[in-house]
Design an enzyme around this catalytic site. Structure first.
Site, short mmCIF file in Angstrom:
data_model
loop_
_atom_site.label_atom_id
_atom_site.label_comp_id
_atom_site.label_asym_id
_atom_site.label_seq_id
_atom_site.Cartn_x
_atom_site.Cartn_y
_atom_site.Cartn_z
CB ALA A 12 39.12 46.95 43.19
N GLY B 75 35.33 46.49 39.58
CA GLY B 75 35.71 47.88 39.38
C GLY B 75 36.04 48.19 37.93
CD GLU C 35 31.84 48.92 40.60
OE1 GLU C 35 32.95 48.43 40.92
OE2 GLU C 35 31.00 49.28 41.42
CD GLU D 37 32.14 44.05 42.31
OE1 GLU D 37 31.31 43.38 41.67
OE2 GLU D 37 32.64 45.10 41.85
C1 HXC Z 1 44.37 41.34 41.87
C2 HXC Z 1 44.24 40.01 40.01
C3 HXC Z 1 42.88 40.40 39.80
C4 HXC Z 1 42.31 41.33 40.73
C5 HXC Z 1 43.43 39.01 38.25
N1 HXC Z 1 44.53 39.16 39.02
N2 HXC Z 1 42.41 39.76 38.71
N3 HXC Z 1 44.95 40.48 41.04
N4 HXC Z 1 43.09 41.76 41.74
N5 HXC Z 1 41.07 41.78 40.59
C6 HXC Z 1 45.83 38.51 38.85
C7 HXC Z 1 45.77 37.05 39.25
O1 HXC Z 1 45.89 36.90 40.64
C8 HXC Z 1 46.96 36.51 38.52
O2 HXC Z 1 48.14 36.83 39.21
C9 HXC Z 1 46.96 37.31 37.22
O3 HXC Z 1 46.20 38.48 37.49
C10 HXC Z 1 46.30 36.58 36.08
O4 HXC Z 1 45.01 36.16 36.49
P1 HXC Z 1 44.50 34.65 36.40
O5 HXC Z 1 43.41 34.49 37.36
O6 HXC Z 1 45.63 33.68 36.49
O7 HXC Z 1 43.95 34.63 34.89
P2 HXC Z 1 42.75 33.73 34.30
O8 HXC Z 1 42.85 32.33 34.82
O9 HXC Z 1 42.79 34.00 32.84
O10 HXC Z 1 41.39 34.34 34.92
C11 HXC Z 1 40.99 35.64 34.61
C12 HXC Z 1 39.88 36.13 35.57
C13 HXC Z 1 40.36 35.97 37.03
C14 HXC Z 1 38.61 35.32 35.34
C15 HXC Z 1 39.60 37.60 35.22
O11 HXC Z 1 41.64 36.58 37.15
C16 HXC Z 1 39.46 36.61 38.04
O12 HXC Z 1 38.40 36.06 38.37
N6 HXC Z 1 39.87 37.75 38.58
C17 HXC Z 1 39.16 38.43 39.65
C18 HXC Z 1 37.93 39.10 39.12
C19 HXC Z 1 37.17 39.81 40.25
O13 HXC Z 1 36.69 39.15 41.18
N7 HXC Z 1 37.05 41.12 40.14
C20 HXC Z 1 36.34 41.89 41.11
C21 HXC Z 1 37.31 42.42 42.08
S1 HXC Z 1 36.49 43.21 43.40
P3 HXC Z 1 49.28 35.75 39.50
O14 HXC Z 1 50.23 36.49 40.37
O15 HXC Z 1 48.63 34.57 40.12
O16 HXC Z 1 49.82 35.46 38.11
C22 HXC Z 1 36.17 44.73 42.85
C23 HXC Z 1 35.52 45.60 43.88
C24 HXC Z 1 35.11 46.86 43.28
O17 HXC Z 1 36.45 45.12 41.77
C25 HXC Z 1 34.72 47.76 44.35
C26 HXC Z 1 35.22 49.10 44.15
C27 HXC Z 1 36.10 49.29 43.01
#
Ligand code: HXC
Length: 258
Positions: free
Chosen positions: A65, A109, A112, A132
């Site tokens: 998400a 997400g 999921e 999460e």
């Molecule tokens: C918003 C995101 C994002 C996310 C990545 N980006 N994941 N933005 N929401 N979930 C954005 C980053 O901020 C960044 O933007 C760009 O995408 C590239 O990501 P990087 O982190 O620079 O890439 P990298 O170093 O290759 O790392 C990849 C990654 C990391 C390991 C996947 O991005 C990451 O940990 N993302 C979050 C994963 C996460 O926690 N997902 C769960 C979300 S909570 P900029 O602008 O800086 O370039 C969830 C709740 C679900 O899903 C509940 C109901 C659906």
């Protein structure tokens, strides 16, 4: 329709939906999820489509998400919007078969959403996780319920409590994905699989999907009873008579309902 966060394409009887928000690794923002719902509705209503494929990019199916969109939300906001239910659930509610083709990250997400599809084909670079917990929250789109059904309690707890990622080999070993293919072959394999499904009688594939899904909603005896009645009901399908006649006559079935 012109979409901003997804792309759609038709290949024969296969409807392909590609999540396409590269600047955020396909993070599932509200606009994307709304467009996804529209695309699913369109393929569901299109008589020429027999199976769908949901995919992302080589780098990310979806990194979750959209955290930036979520971070300021209050309890009131998420409760009143019924955050995550609206739109998202459509993926698990489509009646036609839908295959997830996952390359790269399928996190939170994203994982999921892949699990809402009927099954997952993974590229060898796929990484699955429910991170999460590292954000101080928990999965909110079915992860705590669907992951244990795919992989069992021990692995699901491990994933949900540590937030670690699993690679494609581990995902295949534990049954999260049906198979792993080289990244370069992912779309060809997923589309060929979807074409095969789309070449069956559509009502048969739809009741087959419904019956398998029933296994996750009910007891064994009720599930078997549901299956038996549904199996009996397939004898009302023109295509059931055609399929069995074609076998006996050593010819290919000419499905009426595809
Ligand atoms: C918003 C995101 C994002 C996310 C990545 N980006 N994941 N933005 N929401 N979930 C954005 C980053 O901020 C960044 O933007 C760009 O995408 C590239 O990501 P990087 O982190 O620079 O890439 P990298 O170093 O290759 O790392 C990849 C990654 C990391 C390991 C996947 O991005 C990451 O940990 N993302 C979050 C994963 C996460 O926690 N997902 C769960 C979300 S909570 P900029 O602008 O800086 O370039 C969830 C709740 C679900 O899903 C509940 C109901 C659906």
């Amino acid at each position: 329709a012109a979409y901003e966060n997804i792309q759609t394409e038709t290949r024969g009887r296969v409807g392909i939906i590609r999540l396409n928000r590269p600047k955020a690794l396909n993070a599932l923002c509200a606009d994307l999820v709304r467009e996804l719902g529209q695309a699913l509705d369109a393929f569901e209503a299109d008589a020429n489509i027999g199976c769908m494929v949901l995919t992302g990019s080589d780098k990310a199916f979806a990194a979750g998400a959209d955290i930036k969109e979520m971070k300021e939300k209050t309890y009131q906001d998420v409760f009143l919007q019924d955050f995550i239910t609206v739109g998202w659930e459509k993926v698990s509610q489509v009646r036609k078969p839908i295959v997830a083709a996952v390359a790269g990250y399928a996190l939170g997400g994203g994982c999921e959403m892949a699990m809402m599809c009927d099954f997952i084909i993974a590229a060898d670079n796929a990484k699955f996780g429910q991170p999460e917990i590292t954000l101080g929250t928990i999965p909110g789109a079915g992860g705590t319920q669907r992951l244990p059904r795919y992989v069992g309690k021990s692995k699901a707890m491990d994933m949900v409590l540590t937030g670690r990622m699993m690679d494609a080999a581990e995902a295949e070993r534990c049954g999260l994905v049906s198979r792993v293919v080289p990244l370069a072959q992912l779309m060809d394999d997923a589309i060929a699989t979807a074409e095969k499904i789309a070449g069956m009688s559509l009502p048969a594939t739809m009741v087959a999907k419904e019956a398998v899904n029933r296994a996750f909603e009910t007891t064994l005896s009720e599930g078997v009873r549901f299956e038996r009645r549904t199996f009996h009901a397939t004898f009302a399908f023109d295509d059931r008579s055609e399929g069995m006649a074609a076998f006996a006559e050593k010819r290919k079935p000419g499905w009426k309902h595809r």
